[in-house]
Design a protein around this motif. Structure first.
Motif, mmCIF file in Angstrom:
data_model
loop_
_atom_site.group_PDB
_atom_site.id
_atom_site.type_symbol
_atom_site.label_atom_id
_atom_site.label_comp_id
_atom_site.label_asym_id
_atom_site.label_seq_id
_atom_site.Cartn_x
_atom_site.Cartn_y
_atom_site.Cartn_z
ATOM 1 N N GLU A 192 0.955 -1.244 -0.010
ATOM 2 C CA GLU A 192 -0.132 0.023 -0.090
ATOM 3 C C GLU A 192 0.983 1.437 -0.010
ATOM 4 O OE1 GLU A 192 -3.984 -1.818 2.334
ATOM 5 O OE2 GLU A 192 -2.871 -0.221 3.307
ATOM 6 N N ILE A 193 0.436 2.193 -0.706
ATOM 7 C CA ILE A 193 0.960 3.665 -0.795
ATOM 8 C C ILE A 193 0.222 4.602 -0.025
ATOM 9 C CG2 ILE A 193 1.869 5.371 -2.411
ATOM 10 C CD1 ILE A 193 1.642 3.145 -4.554
ATOM 11 N N PHE A 194 0.644 5.452 0.759
ATOM 12 C CA PHE A 194 -0.363 6.445 1.507
ATOM 13 C C PHE A 194 0.053 7.917 1.143
ATOM 14 C CE2 PHE A 194 -0.760 9.289 5.205
ATOM 15 C CZ PHE A 194 -2.183 8.869 5.459
ATOM 16 N N TYR A 195 -0.916 8.657 0.836
ATOM 17 C CA TYR A 195 -0.913 9.983 0.565
ATOM 18 C C TYR A 195 -1.994 10.751 1.300
ATOM 19 C CZ TYR A 195 -1.205 14.556 -1.657
ATOM 20 O OH TYR A 195 -1.282 15.793 -2.083
ATOM 21 N N ILE A 196 -1.353 11.931 1.864
ATOM 22 C CA ILE A 196 -2.459 12.789 2.703
ATOM 23 C C ILE A 196 -2.034 14.179 2.481
ATOM 24 C CG2 ILE A 196 -1.009 12.770 4.595
ATOM 25 C CD1 ILE A 196 -3.884 12.954 6.216
ATOM 26 N N GLY A 197 -3.105 14.701 1.871
ATOM 27 C CA GLY A 197 -2.891 16.316 1.395
ATOM 28 C C GLY A 197 -3.704 16.479 0.348
ATOM 29 N N GLY A 198 -3.793 18.117 -0.225
ATOM 30 C CA GLY A 198 -4.482 18.248 -1.358
ATOM 31 C C GLY A 198 -4.276 17.568 -2.657
ATOM 32 N N ILE A 199 -5.198 17.093 -3.417
ATOM 33 C CA ILE A 199 -5.066 16.277 -4.539
ATOM 34 C C ILE A 199 -5.291 16.993 -5.729
ATOM 35 C CG2 ILE A 199 -6.077 14.425 -5.703
ATOM 36 C CD1 ILE A 199 -6.774 13.059 -2.834
ATOM 37 N N SER A 200 -4.381 17.247 -6.582
ATOM 38 C CA SER A 200 -4.314 18.122 -7.853
ATOM 39 C C SER A 200 -3.053 17.517 -8.765
ATOM 40 C CB SER A 200 -4.079 19.494 -7.597
ATOM 41 O OG SER A 200 -2.885 20.022 -7.006
ATOM 42 N N ASN A 201 -3.009 17.934 -10.019
ATOM 43 C CA ASN A 201 -2.011 17.651 -10.835
ATOM 44 C C ASN A 201 -0.639 18.417 -10.232
ATOM 45 O OD1 ASN A 201 -3.429 15.745 -12.365
ATOM 46 N ND2 ASN A 201 -4.184 17.328 -13.733
ATOM 47 N N ASN A 202 -0.697 19.632 -9.726
ATOM 48 C CA ASN A 202 0.373 20.331 -9.293
ATOM 49 C C ASN A 202 0.832 19.679 -8.259
ATOM 50 O OD1 ASN A 202 0.302 22.210 -11.153
ATOM 51 N ND2 ASN A 202 -0.957 23.744 -10.045
ATOM 52 N N ARG A 203 0.383 18.838 -7.693
ATOM 53 C CA ARG A 203 0.761 18.122 -6.116
ATOM 54 C C ARG A 203 0.874 16.493 -6.555
ATOM 55 N NH1 ARG A 203 -0.166 20.681 -1.088
ATOM 56 N NH2 ARG A 203 -0.991 22.714 -1.579
ATOM 57 N N GLY A 204 1.124 16.330 -8.053
ATOM 58 C CA GLY A 204 1.593 14.935 -8.682
ATOM 59 C C GLY A 204 0.489 13.946 -8.724
ATOM 60 N N PHE A 205 -0.894 14.387 -8.727
ATOM 61 C CA PHE A 205 -1.874 13.469 -8.967
ATOM 62 C C PHE A 205 -1.740 12.645 -10.309
ATOM 63 C CE2 PHE A 205 -5.872 12.724 -11.257
ATOM 64 C CZ PHE A 205 -6.558 11.531 -10.409
ATOM 65 N N ASP A 206 -1.326 13.264 -11.391
ATOM 66 C CA ASP A 206 -1.415 12.681 -12.675
ATOM 67 C C ASP A 206 -0.320 11.915 -12.641
ATOM 68 O OD1 ASP A 206 0.535 14.711 -12.754
ATOM 69 O OD2 ASP A 206 -0.007 15.797 -14.469
ATOM 70 N N VAL A 207 0.811 12.147 -12.369
ATOM 71 C CA VAL A 207 2.243 11.346 -12.649
ATOM 72 C C VAL A 207 2.166 10.279 -11.533
ATOM 73 C CG1 VAL A 207 3.770 13.325 -13.547
ATOM 74 C CG2 VAL A 207 3.399 12.845 -11.071
ATOM 75 N N THR A 208 1.482 10.139 -10.275
ATOM 76 C CA THR A 208 1.338 9.278 -9.452
ATOM 77 C C THR A 208 0.160 8.120 -10.071
ATOM 78 O OG1 THR A 208 1.716 10.803 -7.565
ATOM 79 C CG2 THR A 208 0.830 8.503 -6.927
ATOM 80 N N GLU A 260 -5.130 7.026 10.103
ATOM 81 C CA GLU A 260 -5.455 5.398 10.417
ATOM 82 C C GLU A 260 -5.214 4.476 9.084
ATOM 83 O OE1 GLU A 260 -6.523 3.492 12.879
ATOM 84 O OE2 GLU A 260 -6.634 5.248 14.244
ATOM 85 N N TYR A 261 -5.355 5.033 7.922
ATOM 86 C CA TYR A 261 -5.095 4.115 6.530
ATOM 87 C C TYR A 261 -3.638 4.340 6.308
ATOM 88 C CZ TYR A 261 -10.052 5.025 6.111
ATOM 89 O OH TYR A 261 -11.330 5.357 6.420
ATOM 90 N N SER A 262 -2.841 4.713 7.120
ATOM 91 C CA SER A 262 -1.324 4.586 7.147
ATOM 92 C C SER A 262 -0.591 3.234 7.596
ATOM 93 C CB SER A 262 -0.402 5.758 7.489
ATOM 94 O OG SER A 262 -0.575 5.789 8.979
ATOM 95 N N LYS A 263 -1.452 2.636 8.401
ATOM 96 C CA LYS A 263 -0.915 1.596 9.277
ATOM 97 C C LYS A 263 -0.335 0.385 8.409
ATOM 98 C CE LYS A 263 -3.357 2.725 13.528
ATOM 99 N NZ LYS A 263 -4.343 2.263 14.608
ATOM 100 N N ASN A 264 -0.793 -0.029 7.443
ATOM 101 C CA ASN A 264 -0.508 -0.958 6.573
ATOM 102 C C ASN A 264 0.456 -0.431 5.521
ATOM 103 O OD1 ASN A 264 -1.691 -2.978 7.995
ATOM 104 N ND2 ASN A 264 -3.632 -2.640 7.101
ATOM 105 N N ALA A 265 0.695 0.855 5.203
ATOM 106 C CA ALA A 265 1.297 1.190 3.980
ATOM 107 C C ALA A 265 2.823 1.102 3.992
ATOM 108 C CB ALA A 265 0.904 2.930 3.727
ATOM 109 N N LYS A 266 3.442 0.821 3.052
ATOM 110 C CA LYS A 266 4.953 0.637 2.997
ATOM 111 C C LYS A 266 5.542 1.905 2.634
ATOM 112 C CE LYS A 266 4.654 -4.469 2.057
ATOM 113 N NZ LYS A 266 5.347 -5.476 1.108
ATOM 114 N N VAL A 267 5.016 3.004 2.012
ATOM 115 C CA VAL A 267 5.641 4.080 1.722
ATOM 116 C C VAL A 267 4.622 5.384 1.681
ATOM 117 C CG1 VAL A 267 5.106 3.476 -0.643
ATOM 118 C CG2 VAL A 267 6.994 5.174 -0.285
ATOM 119 N N GLY A 268 5.162 6.552 2.006
ATOM 120 C CA GLY A 268 4.525 7.722 2.014
ATOM 121 C C GLY A 268 4.945 8.474 0.845
#
Length: 373
Positions: A192-208, A260-268
């Motif tokens: 699992e990958i974890f991301y928290i913050g505003g979601i936009s292309n400027n914040r990497g949504f498209d490339v991620t 809470e959703y970060s507990k099983n993630a391997k990367v932030g």
């Protein structure tokens, strides 16, 4: 007699991490302060963590917020008759100026380099952005000198604001370790990958999301948690059919609920594009991931390389190349011993240097100096 402090925001949610959890929380822990927070979210008045929350009601949109909500905030704030007012949004500058006339101390907490940020506002037509940015800059030059102090969230803003006020303090948005300790996990056994913050292309949504498509071929059970506000138009415009079962968007929820959703993630992950002040401003989530003992993948800007590579707590990548992002995620997920070491290194750096206890001392000193004046 306690010193009365009122923080005010027309934009941020009541439990905003910087405003409520950190700044108001630190002040409320001091017995010499009575702390209020004025917000505009429509959720009503409340008392939490010894902080009195006053709600002036949710605005109907950006124009309504600027024209009418700010007036409601001024009226409510004036009623509270405080010794120090501490505001967090540029649209509240006129409110701050009115409060100054009442004889109180007024502090403007600048979270972003606003004039530069305007240049990248997607809701403003491109041909207007530079004009509005220049107008705002002139407005800053004329008004900010009238406040008792400016608090800056980044050292990179100092040169920009240094001539606009004689009392400037940098209070970085570093994580408060204690409430994050319960999210440190030794059972990060899911891809699992974890991301928290505003979601936009400027914040990497498209490339991620493109990186996620690449990863799915090699890691079919790859899954990404996206915690934070987003526009329906952004999600609808993205081609997510091939990964619709590998990604979830939760919307805006509180920091502690989101973690809470970060507990099983391997990367932030925190991928910012090289635009505006992103290249010179810290992303708080990078330090939050480090405080969770999560390996970090972030943009290869110098300020991040100086932290992530120096402390060996993650990988810096080209924020415009999905393949490079995918390779970094795959490396961490397939090298558990190295990932564990990255997480431990990140936590060690947080404990020694990058934490809120260091920053709150600056906040306390600023307040004490203002009161003693």
């Amino acid at each position: 007699m306690k010193t009365k402090i009122t923080h005010l925001t027309s934009v941020h949610p009541r439990f905003d991490t910087r405003i409520f959890l950190k700044e108001c929380g630190s002040l409320a822990n001091e017995s010499c302060y009575k702390v209020n927070l004025v917000v505009a979210d429509g959720l009503g008045d409340d008392i939490k963590n010894n902080i009195n929350i006053y709600d002036v009601g949710k605005s109907k949109g950006r124009i309504d917020r600027i024209l009418y909500t700010t007036k409601k905030i001024y009226e409510k704030t004036k009623e509270l008759d405080s010794d120090i007012y501490h505001f967090h949004d540029p649209e509240l500058i006129p409110v701050g100026l009115k409060l100054k006339k009442l004889g109180a101390k007024v502090v403007f907490d600048i979270h972003e380099n606003i004039a530069l940020q305007i240049l990248d506002k997607e809701y403003i037509p491109k041909f207007l952005r530079k004009i509005i940015s220049n107008i705002y800059r002139k407005y800053e030059i004329r008004t900010l000198k009238k406040f008792d102090a400016l608090i800056l969230a980044e050292y990179s803003y100092v040169d920009y604001y240094n001539d606009l006020n004689n009392n400037i303090e940098v209070v970085l948005n570093m994580p408060d370790i204690e409430p994050l300790e319960k999210f440190v996990s030794n059972d990060r056994d899911k891809n699992e990958i974890f991301y928290i913050g505003g979601i936009s292309n400027n914040r990497g949504f498209d490339v991620t999301t493109e990186a996620l498509k690449i990863l799915k071929v090699k890691i079919p059970d790859i899954y990404m948690h996206n915690i934070g506000p987003y526009s329906k138009e952004l999600i609808d415009s993205a081609d997510l059919k091939s990964i619709e079962k590998n990604v979830k968007f939760y919307g805006r929820i509180s920091l502690l609920d989101g973690l809470e959703y970060s507990k099983n993630a391997k990367v932030g992950i925190s991928i910012l594009k090289p635009i505006g002040n992103y290249t010179s401003s810290y992303s708080t989530k990078v330090f939050e991931y480090m405080a969770l003992e999560l390996p970090v993948i972030t943009s290869n800007f110098k300020l991040y390389k100086d932290i992530v590579e120096k402390h060996r707590c993650g990988i810096c990548v080209n924020p415009l190349k999905p393949q490079e992002i995918a390779d970094a995620i795959e490396y961490i997920m397939t090298n558990p011993k190295e990932a564990k070491l990255m997480g431990m290194n990140g936590m060690e750096a947080i404990k020694k240097k990058f934490n809120w206890k260091v920053e709150e001392k600056k906040l306390y000193k600023l307040y004490k100096d203002l009161i003693s004046e």
